[in-house]
Design a protein around this motif. Structure first.
Motif, PDB file in Angstrom:
ATOM      1  N   CYS A 151       0.846  -1.204   0.000  1.00 28.42           N
ATOM      2  CA  CYS A 151       0.000   0.000   0.000  1.00 28.42           C
ATOM      3  C   CYS A 151       0.881   1.255   0.000  1.00 28.42           C
ATOM      4  O   CYS A 151       1.766   1.385   0.849  1.00 28.42           O
ATOM      5  CB  CYS A 151      -0.898   0.005   1.235  1.00 28.42           C
ATOM      6  SG  CYS A 151      -1.773   1.565   1.472  1.00 28.42           S
ATOM      7  N   CYS A 154      -0.157   3.340   3.668  1.00 33.15           N
ATOM      8  CA  CYS A 154       0.212   2.875   5.011  1.00 33.15           C
ATOM      9  C   CYS A 154       1.296   1.815   4.954  1.00 33.15           C
ATOM     10  O   CYS A 154       1.722   1.298   5.975  1.00 33.15           O
ATOM     11  CB  CYS A 154      -1.018   2.340   5.738  1.00 33.15           C
ATOM     12  SG  CYS A 154      -1.546   0.731   5.151  1.00 33.15           S
ATOM     13  N   CYS A 164      -6.842  -0.999  -0.003  1.00 29.45           N
ATOM     14  CA  CYS A 164      -6.039  -1.515   1.106  1.00 29.45           C
ATOM     15  C   CYS A 164      -6.950  -1.992   2.234  1.00 29.45           C
ATOM     16  O   CYS A 164      -7.747  -1.214   2.748  1.00 29.45           O
ATOM     17  CB  CYS A 164      -5.109  -0.421   1.620  1.00 29.45           C
ATOM     18  SG  CYS A 164      -4.154  -0.936   3.055  1.00 29.45           S
ATOM     19  N   CYS A 167      -5.786   0.119   5.616  1.00 27.85           N
ATOM     20  CA  CYS A 167      -6.145   1.520   5.884  1.00 27.85           C
ATOM     21  C   CYS A 167      -7.406   1.966   5.147  1.00 27.85           C
ATOM     22  O   CYS A 167      -7.896   3.064   5.369  1.00 27.85           O
ATOM     23  CB  CYS A 167      -4.984   2.459   5.590  1.00 27.85           C
ATOM     24  SG  CYS A 167      -4.627   2.674   3.840  1.00 27.85           S
TER      25      CYS A 167
END
Ligand code: MSP
Ligand code: ZN
Length: 583
Positions: A151, A154, A164, A167
């Motif tokens: 990602c 994050c 994701c 997050c």
């Protein structure tokens, strides 16, 4: 959350997120989404609110295509298999959908294409050449879940290429760091493909004010969604180079992104419900703004916390873009559940399937356990067999079951199965005045909490009331009281048992119906009037049926076996398999 119920009893559409049918239903899905939605719906029915409860199977999308490939099935064969299994599980769990749809149904295909054309006409979708992941060896596009990587926000590893799981951010092709094909680990190329984009960015300020002024959602959720808007919304790619899905008008070999047609499935399900009930246009009272305003209709979407982005931004924006459609009103978001403290894992089969659960345990147990332990909030929880055992044995059996059984068996054995008369001229004593006051107050409180979707707190208030009933019974000790006193006690208690059946119907519908039948009351508890739970309508001389114990204990052996089963799934492989067989 606001109180939805008002004196006018406006219609309410309750939905629970549509299940991906690329695997079986497990105890994760039902905690956040299916059980709470059903409990709330059942409550509304008891209140006489015209409620419609719909959901369905979410059958499209790359994950589905990839899983079917892995299982050696066509996408169609696989979704049929898991749709049928889920539907069977839902019925066994007592989920009382008014209609359960499938996004592959014609109604959804048509509605999706129709909404797309409206958005296109209004200028909210536009063509764009996008980079799409492409496998040079397989010579095909590899959208979304074919691709994994890190990602960019994050830095969680092994995320799929559309969003994701850690997050909650969404991606476009090329965003992932170190993208690789999840099937063969090769590095994909990015190749040009013509797609349609949805102008999500155009809705930033409309969405902000919708979130601040209209959408009924917990503040912590509202705040992080507003934060996403502040960080900037990007336009959404709503096309995939795939052939399983809803065809994009005017584009060959392409379908809509699964998150475009899935929420539209809520509308399609409502249309099918209306059709099924011979009221073809009845879906409009929920979805067409002008119609909904006339009736004060509301839409409530039950979801897990991983799909907030889609329901609080993308979906309302899409609806706003059409101009005529109505946006959701309430978004109850619940957190994720772990099993014995560990994350559910599909690949390791570290999960409890609903099907397996139901082989040993009654549906009401998990409905009860989850309702008691799941707040109306995005906080995570744990399914723990010991905790389950404790809650079932002390609260469901020790509190509710105990009271109901003691009262019914007492009437059965000491009063020949007839609710005793309150002797003529006898006045209710201070104990009766106090317990009736408690009943009236509790029913009001439970009513308010249910209506605010504070289901765990509603159940706690019921258990507290049930505890008071137990204390009343114990204190009056009818087994050693004279007949007159015992009669007063048991007449009250028979009525209290009835009250409990009504209050608990949303949570434990099967057991509540059993209580209703032991009490030998007319009709079904599912059709009872919620507010009448405060009344004492059972008359003297009313005959009850011979009661059987309502619940059986969650025994140590069974619980230990369940725990062992899970432990075997996370235990390291035995030595031989790691180092080769012993010779
Ligand atoms: N198909 C989408 C939803 C589309 S709605 C237009 C989807 N499907 S799902 O099968 O993955 O999840 C169904 C529901 O179960 C979702 O509300 C999801 O949040 C919830 N949960 C899935 N796993 C869960 C846990 N482990 N714990 C709690 N809820 C979970 O998302
Ligand atoms: Zn992330």
């Amino acid at each position: 959350v606001v109180v939805l119920i008002d004196a006018t009893k406006s219609p309410v559409l309750v939905t629970s997120a549509l299940l991906y049918v690329n695997g079986p239903l497990h105890l994760g899905h039902i905690r956040s989404t299916y059980i709470p939605a059903d409990v709330y719906t059942r409550y509304l029915r008891l209140k006489g609110v015209p409620v419609v409860f719909v959901s369905g199977s979410d059958e499209h999308g790359t994950p589905t295509v990839v899983t079917a490939e892995q299982e050696g099935l066509t996408a169609k064969a696989m979704v049929d298999k898991y749709h049928n299994l889920a539907f069977k599980n839902y019925q066994a769990l007592g989920l009382s959908f008014d209609h359960y749809s499938r996004t592959s149904n014609e109604t959804n295909h048509q509605t999706t294409q129709e909404l797309f054309m409206i958005l296109k006409e209004k200028g909210f979708v536009f063509k764009q050449i996008v980079k799409e992941y492409y496998c040079p060896t397989d010579k095909k596009f590899l959208p979304d879940r074919y691709i994994k990587g890190e990602c960019p926000y994050c830095h969680a590893k092994d995320q799929y290429s559309d969003y994701c799981e850690n997050c909650g951010k969404t991606f476009k092709p090329g965003d992932l760091i170190g993208a690789y094909c999840s099937l063969d680990k090769t590095t994909p190329e990015l190749k040009d493909s013509e797609h349609f984009m949805f102008k999500l960015s155009a809705f930033s300020s409309a969405l902000s004010s919708y979130l601040k002024n209209q959408l009924d959602v917990r503040d912590e959720v509202r705040n992080y969604v507003l934060q996403w808007i502040k960080e900037g919304l990007r336009d959404w790619d709503i096309v995939r180079d795939l052939d399983w899905g809803v065809k994009v008008p005017g584009m060959k070999g392409k379908v809509f992104y699964v998150w475009f047609d899935a929420p539209i499935g809520y509308i399609a399900a409502t249309k099918e419900w209306a059709e099924k009930n011979g009221k073809k246009d009845a879906w409009k009272q929920f979805w067409i703004k002008a119609e909904a305003e006339k009736k004060g209709a509301k839409i409530v979407h039950f979801i897990g916390k991983d799909i907030v982005y889609h329901h609080a931004l993308f979906w309302p924006a899409l609806l706003m873009g059409t101009a005529d459609y109505k946006t959701p009103d309430v978004l109850p978001v619940r957190g994720f559940v772990t099993i014995q403290g560990k994350k559910i894992s599909k690949s390791r089969k570290y999960w409890i399937l609903v099907e397996d659960y139901l082989k040993r345990w009654p549906p009401d147990y998990v409905r009860f356990y989850y309702t008691l332990t799941t707040p109306n909030a995005p906080t995570d929880g744990d399914f723990d067999w010991k905790d389950f055992q404790e809650k079932i044995n002390t609260e469901l059996l020790g509190n509710v079951g105990n009271f109901v059984h003691r009262v019914l068996t007492f009437i059965d054995s000491k009063f020949a199965g007839k609710v005793p008369k309150v002797p003529h001229g006898s006045k209710a004593g201070a104990d009766e005045v106090a317990i009736k006051k408690k009943l009236v107050k509790s029913v009001k409180e439970v009513d308010k909490l249910y209506s605010q979707i504070e289901l765990d707190r509603a159940l706690k208030a019921i258990l507290d009331l049930s505890q008071s009933f137990n204390q009343y019974f114990q204190h009056k000790a009818p087994w050693r009281a004279d007949e007159k006193d015992a009669s007063i006690t048991l007449w009250h208690c028979a009525n209290f048992v009835r009250s409990l059946a009504i209050l608990l119907e949303p949570v434990i519908p099967f057991s509540a119906e059993k209580i209703w039948s032991y009490l030998n009351l007319e009709g079904s508890v599912h059709d009872a009037d919620f507010d009448s739970a405060k009344d004492l309508p059972i008359k003297a001389d009313h005959s009850i049926k011979k009661p059987l114990p309502l619940f059986s204990k969650a025994e140590d052996d069974a619980i230990q076996e369940e725990i062992r089963k899970l432990e075997s799934l996370i235990a390291p492989p035995p030595k031989e398999s790691r180092h080769g067989p012993e010779r």
